[in-house]
Design an enzyme around this catalytic site. Structure first.
Site, PDB file in Angstrom:
ATOM      1  N   ARG A  50       0.911  -1.224  -0.130  1.00 23.71           N
ATOM      2  CA  ARG A  50      -0.014   0.166  -0.046  1.00 23.71           C
ATOM      3  C   ARG A  50       0.953   1.187   0.038  1.00 23.71           C
ATOM      4  NH1 ARG A  50      -3.805  -1.486   4.785  1.00 23.71           N
ATOM      5  NH2 ARG A  50      -2.423  -3.176   5.437  1.00 23.71           N
ATOM      6  N   ASP A  52       1.476   5.366   0.089  1.00 29.44           N
ATOM      7  CA  ASP A  52       0.721   6.675   0.487  1.00 29.44           C
ATOM      8  C   ASP A  52       0.370   7.577  -0.315  1.00 29.44           C
ATOM      9  OD1 ASP A  52       1.174   5.467   3.084  1.00 29.44           O
ATOM     10  OD2 ASP A  52       3.346   6.259   3.464  1.00 29.44           O
ATOM     11  N   ARG A 197      10.654   7.069   3.631  1.00 31.26           N
ATOM     12  CA  ARG A 197      10.567   8.619   3.746  1.00 31.26           C
ATOM     13  C   ARG A 197      11.305   9.082   5.242  1.00 31.26           C
ATOM     14  NH1 ARG A 197       4.554  10.568   3.215  1.00 31.26           N
ATOM     15  NH2 ARG A 197       5.507  12.446   3.586  1.00 31.26           N
TER      16      ARG A 197
END
Length: 275
Positions: A50, A52, A197
């Site tokens: 998944r 973001d 990130r």
């Protein structure tokens, strides 16, 4: 019923990530709407990883079960005729019932594209991240070396992460530079929510000389997200591909070739590994 696997490429800027939400503005929502029209029946999808809000995918792998009889080429062309320009199916395969886009995956690869320049480029906005302070490639490579192997990545997981364990195995990291552009490639068995990130925020701090390369070891040992650098921009992040057992014959795509389409730059692989 047949199980179909799809390779999906998308530009994530317009979407609130992959996973379906009530507002419907996600990649999964739009893909399932197209599937419903294409097959004339409700369809649920499962993806490999998944992504973001604002994160892109070069080769997201999705599977679905359906009674619809279509040729593999029709799955590609028919769905793409129903999808917006920012999402496109790249390939389709019929797979056995024991194939699972998420649980059959043996490894995942992400790439991060970053431009270092004193002035931002509006033409690259949303697709390439940007910093204006100079970066030291050697320092970032030294720091990345400490991340390879099995570690508790608690210092780099989001507070919203729902993973049962923070332990992940990073198989290798590539960091390369061509002119103003830096390409980071991360490969692991799996990743935590916001993990890349957060790693990027830390590597940029080190590349700018704000922390030494062995700061990585301190953060891994402390296991405290509050001690690390802020979460960095989503716009440079791409899910590049997913590894599966060979018997499933899932296509792979070379992220270097795909990023060449985007940036016009050729990167040569340089690997940071630990045995």
């Amino acid at each position: 019923m047949r199980r179909i696997a799809l390779g999906v490429c998308y530009e994530g800027t317009p979407w609130l990530g992959w996973q379906s939400q009530a507002g419907g503005n996600t990649v999964q929502d739009v893909l399932e709407q197209a599937l419903r029209r294409f097959t004339a029946q409700p369809v649920s999808t499962i993806c490999a990883g998944r992504t973001d809000t604002g994160v892109h995918a070069l080769n997201q792998v999705v599977h679905l079960d359906t009674a619809a009889e279509r040729s593999l080429e029709s799955w590609v062309r028919g769905l793409n005729a129903l999808l917006p320009n920012s999402i496109a199916v790249q390939w389709a395969r019929e797979v056995p019932d024991d194939f699972h886009a998420r649980f059959s995956a043996q490894g995942r690869h992400y790439v991060y594209l970053l431009r270092q320049h004193r002035v931002r480029s509006p033409l690259l906005h949303g697709r390439v991240a940007w910093v204006f302070r100079p970066l030291d490639l050697a320092l970032m490579r030294e720091a990345a070396h400490h991340l390879v192997g099995e570690h508790d990545f608690s210092a780099f997981r989001s507070s919203q992460c729902q993973a049962a364990s923070p332990v992940r195995t990073m198989s290798h990291i590539h960091i390369e530079q061509q002119g103003d552009f830096f390409l980071f490639r991360f490969s692991a068995n799996a990743f935590l929510h916001h993990m890349i990130r957060n790693l990027m925020g830390m590597l940029i701090y080190i590349g700018q000389g704000r922390q030494p390369p062995d700061w990585v070891l301190h953060l891994l040992a402390q296991r405290d997200r509050r001690l690390s650098a802020p979460t960095f921009d989503a716009s440079g992040l791409y899910l590049a591909g997913v590894d599966y057992p060979q018997q499933f014959d899932i296509p792979t795509r070379n992220p270097y070739d795909l990023l060449y389409e985007l940036s016009g730059l050729r990167f040569a692989e340089t690997v940071s590994e630990k045995s």
